[in-house]
Design an enzyme around this catalytic site. Structure first.
Site, PDB file in Angstrom:
ATOM      1  CB  SER A 412      -0.848  -0.076   1.204  1.00 32.52           C
ATOM      2  OG  SER A 412      -0.072  -0.198   2.403  1.00 32.52           O
ATOM      3  CG  HIS A 433      -3.109  -1.378  -2.344  1.00 32.52           C
ATOM      4  ND1 HIS A 433      -3.503  -0.068  -2.187  1.00 32.52           N
ATOM      5  CD2 HIS A 433      -3.045  -1.784  -0.952  1.00 32.52           C
ATOM      6  CE1 HIS A 433      -3.795   0.229  -1.011  1.00 32.52           C
ATOM      7  NE2 HIS A 433      -3.503  -0.974  -0.171  1.00 32.52           N
ATOM      8  CD  GLU A 445      -4.658   2.279  -4.976  1.00 23.64           C
ATOM      9  OE1 GLU A 445      -4.888   3.329  -5.355  1.00 23.64           O
ATOM     10  OE2 GLU A 445      -4.478   1.745  -4.143  1.00 23.64           O
ATOM     11  CG  ASN A 483      -3.757   3.899   1.657  1.00 23.23           C
ATOM     12  OD1 ASN A 483      -5.158   3.970   1.638  1.00 23.23           O
ATOM     13  ND2 ASN A 483      -3.398   2.781   1.508  1.00 23.23           N
TER      14      ASN A 483
END
Ligand SMILES: CC/C=C\C=C\CC(=O)SCCNC(=O)CCNC(=O)[C@H](O)C(C)(C)COP(=O)(O)OP(=O)(O)OC[C@H]1O[C@@H](n2cnc3c(N)ncnc32)[C@H](O)[C@@H]1OP(=O)(O)O
Length: 720
Positions: A412, A433, A445, A483
């Site tokens: 991440s 991810h 992702e 994120n």
């Protein structure tokens, strides 16, 4: 766009609008003309309506919804069929959805191939069936079953539809031949007997008054925030209460009311956005049109922690064999137990039978030997988030696996290139991810590095779909897209708390907006120590030590409440206390804790932060605009190529309310001029927060009036 032909005295009207024969104005006009022609042709004994290319029809052409109403409406075509003396048979293969099923329900008879699925999925795009579905389906399937189909939007398979009374026959073999045969067999029967208009709604002993209230109450709580499910109930209940024509009239009123509503626009946008994300491109060339995916017949997962075990579960439940690797037997057994536990959970929920679960488990090969990864087509590494460790794993994988194997890192935060350079095959290294819990969360992702090849990207994008995820391709940067956008969002939440709000107030603002959880609840769930470690590690790399008194970090505003909570052992749900308190460790209901409020007060006194009343509107605006500004920077830098990708990430990664489209769609509705001005104001007010530096792209777009679909192009980062 409906082909007319005659065979054996049967007129055949074939809907023709690739790929799914959506009922565009041209198709509806063609259908109407064909029916009229068949009615007036003395040589025609019966009519078959079918679809070209393997599908009957997927309903109204959703793309035409913003253009107003042109051409004949389905009910007008239907009224004509209702008056016809010649039988009209719908011959269904593939899907008959929405307006497609409604056309079929206007036909006197419906036959379908075994592979067919029929349904009224309009609710998924914020609508009710608008072509008679709420009035005719309850006459065919009965009130209860029709209501369920219309409210959930779930299609049913041909065999079930036959039992429900929606279909008259399920056939194997050529659907058109079967349709012609069936139509001729009905040529001498009075069509009025088969006309759904002439039947009452089947209540099957149910009392409409009690059923109506119960259904409304159920739908209100189950589909919180969504308008359309309530309208579905109202329309079907109305159909059971009033004469046919009045019910059709009411259905149409509801349909048009919803069609222009913000929710339906947002849901239609989300429908197409989800399909747009499959159209990826790489900055160095290569895209979804030219790149060929490599077949993935077996997968390895390295690391059987919660994440790795969940990923392995996704793989085996999608039908692929999976080697699950751990460094020792003890960790491996733990991982397999966790995987089994999650699998049995799906059995308990009735989503799978115990037998099916056993078949899935038979595809799992737990192992402590890397040699078992020698022949797999893809490996997903899911070890601890530590670059040195990951590089070691990749070096070993590179030596062990066959040269064609694609190596994915589940990360991440880490830069893909810094992992890829540990191997001699950087073109076959890619980031994947997964979101926690990895078995349940749909978002994937996929992150390309500077040397990831188009074939590798094509393979992970297809693999994502195979394991029933929603794969979105993004570029590599700190936090990637999800994120990275979450960072300013949560930072603003904490700043609002420092300035005077409470965690519970912030969370209720977000949940009232439609988010499934507030940010402080999420933090307690995932563990406050997790954010603490990430922050500490980031600071360590920069040679800084974060303390409870750190108000600034490298010149940027910083909230050290996390450090204060960790210092007091408040790590979240797992310790029974975090931003909230819980009924002991393992408790799940967050309760406001006066101790936390005291910690916040003390923190603010110590740092000289004056607290004030922070209003709900301010909380929502600051959190969302900070994150939206980041979204524009992501577009500007080409990390994403279109705004739709960002929205899909928020829909599936963080549960952004689908009826609001996604943050970028939401920004488009607020108006970019207003969004930009607000962000500039916040920048002046909070000069020590980098995330308030307005995006250059946003500034440009705020003057341009360009629609969302053109934002990627305007950024100059579109690769297609
Ligand atoms: C006429 C007015 C009177 C009555 C009004 C009735 C209301 C309605 O009918 S609303 C529409 C209801 N129908 C739906 O919601 C169906 C939506 N489509 C699907 O569920 C799926 O697309 C599918 C038909 C099951 C096919 O799935 P799949 O095989 O996975 O392919 P996709 O990638 O989803 O779709 C392929 C391609 O078709 C486009 N498309 C699908 N449905 C429609 C539609 N109804 N209108 C316009 N376009 C549609 C889809 O966008 C894909 O194209 P892209 O170019 O890739 O986007």
């Amino acid at each position: 766009m409906a082909e007319y032909s005659i065979r054996d005295s049967v007129a055949i009207i074939q809907l023709d609008n690739a790929p799914v024969n959506a009922l565009s104005v041209a198709v509806r006009t063609g259908l109407y003309d064909g029916i009229e022609r068949a009615a007036g042709d003395g040589s025609v004994k019966a009519v078959v309506v079918c679809g070209k290319g393997g599908n009957f029809c997927a309903g109204a052409d959703i793309k035409e919804f913003d253009e107003g109403s042109k051409g004949p409406w389905i009910t007008e075509i239907g009224d004509f069929m209702d008056r016809m003396r010649k039988p009209v048979v719908a011959a269904i293969e593939g899907v008959a959805l929405g307006g497609g099923l409604e056309v079929a329900l206007f036909c006197h008879y419906r036959i379908a191939a075994k592979n067919a699925r029929v349904g009224q999925p309009e609710v998924n795009i914020g609508l009710i069936p608008g072509g008679g579905g709420t009035v005719r389906l309850p006459r065919a399937a009965g009130f209860k079953q029709a209501l369920e189909m219309i409210v959930t939007g779930n299609p049913v398979r041909a065999e079930r539809a036959l039992k429900m009374g929606v279909l008259d026959e399920v056939v194997s073999g050529n659907i058109l031949e079967a349709g012609i045969k069936f139509a001729l067999s009905k040529a001498h029967i009075d069509t009025s007997l088969a006309c759904l208009r002439n039947r009452p709604v089947r209540m099957d002993g149910l009392n409409i008054d009690t059923k109506a209230d119960a259904a409304l109450a159920h739908v209100k709580s189950k589909y919180k925030g969504f308008e359309a499910p309530m309208f579905c109930v109202k329309a079907v209940v109305n159909a059971a209460r009033v004469p046919y024509d009045d019910a059709i009239q009411k259905e149409r009123e509801y349909f048009f009311e919803l069609r222009t509503s913000g929710q339906s626009q947002a849901l239609r946008y989300a429908f197409f956005a989800e399909r747009q994300i499959a159209r990826w491109g790489l900055p160095g060339g290569g895209d979804y049109r030219t790149a060929r995916a490599i077949p993935v017949r077996s997968v390895g997962v390295v690391g059987a922690g919660t994440m790795g075990a969940g990923i392995a579960l996704c793989i085996i439940t999608s039908g692929l064999p999976c080697v699950l690797l751990e460094q020792n037997q003890e960790f491996l057994e733990k991982g397999v137990t966790s995987l089994r536990g999650q699998l049995m959970g799906t059995v308990r929920l009735g989503k799978m039978t115990a037998g099916e679960a056993e078949v899935c488990l038979s595809r799992l090969k737990p192992s402590t030997s890397m040699e078992d990864l020698k022949h797999v087509d893809m490996v997903i590494e899911a070890v601890f988030e530590d670059l040195k460790l990951k590089r070691e794993v990749f070096e070993r994988l590179d030596k062990t696996c066959k040269p064609e194997t694609i190596l994915c890192t589940n990360t991440s935060t880490l830069d893909i290139d810094s992992v890829a350079t540990a191997t001699g095959r950087p073109d076959k290294v890619v980031g994947t991810h997964f979101f926690a819990p990895s078995y349940l969360m749909k978002l994937l992702e996929n992150i390309y590095g500077s040397r990831t090849s188009p074939e590798t990207v094509a393979t992970v994008m297809r693999f994502g779909k195979t394991i029933r995820k929603v794969p979105v391709l993004v570029g590599s940067c700190t936090g990637f897209v999800a994120n990275r956008m979450l960072a300013p969002y949560t930072a603003e939440a904490q700043f609002c708390v420092e300035e005077g709000a409470s965690p519970a107030q912030v969370d209720s603002v977000l949940m009232d907006f439609g988010m499934p959880m507030g940010t402080f609840r999420v933090s307690d769930l995932s563990g406050i120590d997790v954010s603490f470690s990430i922050r500490r590690e980031a600071a360590r790399k920069l040679g800084v030590t974060l303390t409870v008194d750190s108000r600034y970090f490298r010149g940027q505003r910083h909230c050290s409440l996390i450090e204060r909570l960790v210092e007091k052992g408040r790590l979240g749900r797992k310790t029974g206390k975090g931003w909230y308190k819980y009924e002991g460790p393992g408790g799940t209901v967050p309760l406001e804790d006066p101790d936390v409020l005291e910690i916040i007060e003390t923190h603010c006194r110590a740092l000289g932060i004056e607290r004030r009343n922070v209003g709900s509107h301010e909380i929502q605006e600051r959190m969302q605009l900070a994150m939206i500004n980041e979204g524009f920077k992501i577009l500007e830098e080409g990390i994403c190529t279109r705004a739709e990708e960002i929205d899909v990430i928020w829909l599936y990664g963080f549960g952004w309310p689908r009826y609001l489209g996604g943050p970028m769609f939401y920004a488009s509705k607020l108006g970019l001029k207003r969004v930009f001005e607000k962000i500039c104001t916040f920048h002046k007010r909070f000069p020590h927060s980098q995330h308030w530096v307005p995006s250059v792209l946003l500034g440009k777009l705020s003057e341009s009036g360009l629609p969302l679909s053109k934002w990627g192009e305007a950024a100059g980062t579109s690769r297609l």
